[in-house]
Structures are given as structure tokens and as C-alpha cells.
Enzyme design. Structure first.
Site, short mmCIF file in Angstrom:
data_model
loop_
_atom_site.label_atom_id
_atom_site.label_comp_id
_atom_site.label_asym_id
_atom_site.label_seq_id
_atom_site.Cartn_x
_atom_site.Cartn_y
_atom_site.Cartn_z
N HIS A 1 -2.27 6.72 4.18
CA HIS A 1 -0.81 6.69 4.35
C HIS A 1 -0.22 7.98 3.79
O HIS A 1 -0.44 8.33 2.63
CB HIS A 1 -0.20 5.50 3.59
CG HIS A 1 -0.48 4.17 4.22
ND1 HIS A 1 -1.11 4.02 5.42
CD2 HIS A 1 -0.18 2.91 3.78
CE1 HIS A 1 -1.20 2.73 5.71
NE2 HIS A 1 -0.64 2.05 4.74
N CYS B 1 0.81 -1.22 0.00
CA CYS B 1 0.00 0.00 0.00
C CYS B 1 0.85 1.27 0.00
O CYS B 1 0.50 2.26 -0.66
CB CYS B 1 -0.97 -0.01 1.18
SG CYS B 1 -0.23 -0.48 2.76
#
Length: 407
Positions: free
Chosen positions: A296, A186
Site C-alpha cells: 500500500h 492495513c
């Protein structure tokens, strides 16, 4: 041998039956919410562990999505398909599907399978599905380093799907439909999209320093204990730094001719960003877990091979202009813009910007400025459970359908 995939004349069926492995987990749940609104794909089967097998999905899952499970249909929401979905009947709701075991025999009606399995279980299960001639689009890490498995960030390198034919040919026995395609870690996915845009505009990048601030949802459910993460930052995520440093090279690299096998058949290989006179790309990553639910954030500094390097304003313009084949083809899950560029000094922020205007399918970049050590530095934010996970797998499958790779 070229890595380019030639377009196929594809007549899309009214519905494409798909399955989800690891359906009760965090990524599996995200697959389900996205597929429930998909115009092509309709959920045929859900697979999970033995303790969930045989139960209704609503009884097996600890549902953690913001959309109520009771309102989620099976997908195929476009045109004639949507008229067949009745959320008041057992046949129309995901909640009422009976969970199956993760075996190919229970997914024979599926033309595509999406895997949200944990790495501990994914390897053998995904291999069994491939051997049964069922295409697998995986979010797990197990086959990312396989020399014949494409590692795809759909907004960057979907042309690497050309490696599928070699994967099928070298399988014993050879396959006609089955294959495995993986999407990236990710955090790799989030920052490699602006890197690809900048290499497209200004040529090779030589060095990258990336420091991640990764949301707790990236650890799955139940994730990090509250006493470890609340009011705290954990400066270690096992294996994460190595993944980012290695995966970046495979994704940004190309595909070249390699040696022949024992039968004299030409083979292709991933060049790991080293062919065509490009300098070796060096990546140094530092990964941290922070008390943010989704999103993120990564601080990136980089050095270009080009001298003099582009200015911050040229970088902004290149990121805004970045457009990809996935978008041009009209893949339903592709964002209108791949990269949102912020001018504000304090953006992007997870709370404000993680979904953006593209439901988490794009990335956001801000604080683009000169780096006093390398050339350019910026901040990138991505939705780790969307473009960083399920959305990428779904876009990869859409591309494969449009190119005729999935029949």
C-alpha cells in the site's frame, strides 16, 4: 491512572502453543508462514470454516504464498525446539495438521490465538474465545472501536495494552487470561508509523490529508475481479476512509482516567488525541484500489501545531532516528529500523521496496518535501499483509509475552 506497563520478569518457555483462526484465508496463510519460522511460537491448531473442518490443511487450503506449503514446519525454530521438528513426519508439517472448527473447545491447548477471520465471522467467534479465557490477537475490524479493546500498531502504541486489565475486569464473569487485542486497518498502520515518529520529535500534528493506492491483496482472496482492476484504478474501498480517519485518533492518542462505573471502580478511556492540551487532529482520507499485488502506497500531507514547522531535512532526520520500545525489548519480529528513508526522487516503489530489508515489518518513506498548502508532504509504502496484518499481530503477542501479560 498511568497507561504505562511495567516490565515483568519473564522466563520464556521453550515453546508457546498458538492457534490460527481463519487459517485458509490470505491473512491466515501469512500468519502460518511467519509462525513457521518463529523462535517462541509453535503452531498447535488451525481453525477454519465447517467445509474445511476435518480435512488435512493441504486439502482444505488454496495456498497462495511463495513459500511451498510442503516445506513449512510448525515453528519454534530456535535451539532445542527446532530439533523436534521433522518435516518428513505428519507431526512436523503444517500441511498435515487436521483443520478444526473455530470453537474454543478445539483450542484449549493454545496459550495464544491469532485471528485472520473475515469480519462477517470474527465478532462472535473472537468473543467466545475471550470468554473461554483464551487471548486473541485479531486482524479483524470488529472490536477496534470497543472502548476497552486496545487498537495496536506495535511500532507506535504497545503501551495501550495496559487497557487489557480493565477489559478483563469488566467482563462478566471477570477473566484471568482471556482478552481481545486488535491491530489496525492495513492502510492506517502504514502511515501512522511516520506520523508517530514526527509527533515524538516535533509535537502534535493538527491536520493530515492522505491518499492511498492500495494493493489488491488487501481485498483478500479471490479479491477484486480482474476486469475491474487490470489497467484500471477503483477510487472507492468500502468503509476504508472512515477507518483511517477514526483509527488514527485512537492509535496516536493516549489513555486517561475517566468516570467510575456503578461499583465506584475507576475507569480508563482512550483520549482520541485530545488530552494534555493537544489540538484536535483532523484526518481526511481518500482511498483507491490499484493493480499492484502487494504494498500500500500513501501520499501524505500534514500540518504541525508547532510554528515554525520543521524543515524537510529535520523530518528526514527524525524519521531515520525513530526507535521504538518493541525494538528495544528484542521482540523477534521487530525490524532493525522502523522506517527506511529514501533520498531518491522516485522511491519507494512496491515492486522494489515492499519487503525492504526487514521482511515487510518496517515502512518506507520517500519524497519528503515542503507542502505549499500545509507544512510537509511525503510518500509512505508498507507491506499490507505483513506489518499491515499478520506481522503486527505477532509483534503484539511478543510484546505481551515479554511484559507478562500472556502467562
Amino acid at each position: 491512572m498511568s497507561s504505562k506497563i511495567t516490565p515483568a520478569a519473564v522466563s520464556l518457555p521453550k515453546k508457546i502453543k498458538v492457534g490460527v483462526l481463519g487459517a485458509t484465508g490470505t491473512v491466515g496463510q501469512r500468519f502460518i508462514t511467519l509462525l513457521s519460522e518463529h523462535p517462541w511460537f509453535i503452531i498447535e491448531a488451525l481453525g477454519a470454516s465447517e467445509r474445511s473442518k476435518g480435512k488435512k490443511y493441504i486439502e482444505a487450503v488454496k495456498w497462495k504464498q511463495t513459500i511451498p506449503l510442503s516445506g513449512i514446519g510448525l515453528g519454534g525454530v530456535d535451539g532445542a525446539i527446532s530439533s523436534t521438528i521433522d518435516l518428513h513426519s505428519d507431526e512436523g508439517r503444517v500441511a498435515d495438521l487436521i483443520v478444526r472448527g473455530c470453537t474454543p473447545e478445539e483450542f484449549q491447548n493454545c496459550q495464544i490465538v491469532f485471528s485472520g477471520l473475515d469480519a462477517d465471522a470474527a465478532g462472535e467467534i473472537e468473543s467466545a474465545f475471550r470468554s473461554s479465557d483464551i487471548p486473541v490477537f485479531s486482524n479483524a475490524k470488529n472490536y477496534r472501536r470497543d472502548p476497552h479493546v486496545p487498537l495496536i500498531v506495535p511500532l507506535v502504541n504497545p503501551s495501550h495494552l495496559s487497557m487489557i486489565s480493565q477489559q478483563q475486569r469488566l467482563h462478566s464473569p471477570p477473566l484471568s487470561k482471556g482478552f481481545i487485542v486488535t491491530n489496525a486497518n492495513c492502510s492506517t498502520t502504514g502511515y501512522v508509523i511516520p506520523l508517530a515518529a514526527l509527533e515524538k520529535a516535533f509535537g502534535p500534528i493538527e491536520s493530515v490529508l492522505v491518499t492511498t493506492m492500495q494493493a489488491i491483496s488487501g481485498a483478500g482472496y479471490p479479491g477484486v475481479p480482474s476486469l475491474d482492476i487490470l489497467g484500471n484504478v477503483v477510487p472507492y474501498i468500502g468503509g476504508e476512509e472512515e477507518k483511517i480517519e477514526w483509527e488514527t485518533l485512537k492509535i496516536l492518542g493516549g489513555i486517561i482516567d475517566s468516570d467510575t462505573n456503578h461499583e465506584g471502580t475507576p475507569l480508563k478511556t482512550f483520549d482520541m488525541h485530545q488530552a494534555g492540551g493537544r489540538p484536535s487532529l483532523r484526518v481526511s482520507a481518500s482511498c483507491n484500489r490499484v493493480p499492484v499485488i502487494d504494498g500500500h502506497m500513501e501520499c501524505v500531507s500534514l500540518r504541525f501545531h508547532r510554528r515554525p514547522p520543521p524543515s524537510p531535512q529535520q523530518v528526514r532526520e527524525a524519521l531515520r532516528a525513530f526507535h521504538t520500545e518493541i525494538q528495544s525489548l528484542g521482540c523477534p519480529s521487530a525490524p532493525r529500523k522502523a522506517i527506511e528513508v529514501f533520498e531518491e526522487p522516485d522511491r519507494p516503489q512496491p515492486r522494489l521496496d515492499v519487503k525492504g530489508t526487514h521482511n515487510g515489518a518496517a515502512v518506507s518513506v520517500g519524497r519528503i518535501r515542503q507542502c505549499q498548502v500545509l507544512d510537509i508532504k511525503f510518500v509512505v509504502l508498507s507491506d499490507n499483509v505483513s506489518i499491515g496484518a499478520a506481522t503486527s499481530s505477532i509483534m503484539n503477542a511478543e510484546y505481551a509475552v515479554l511484559k507478562g501479560i500472556v502467562s
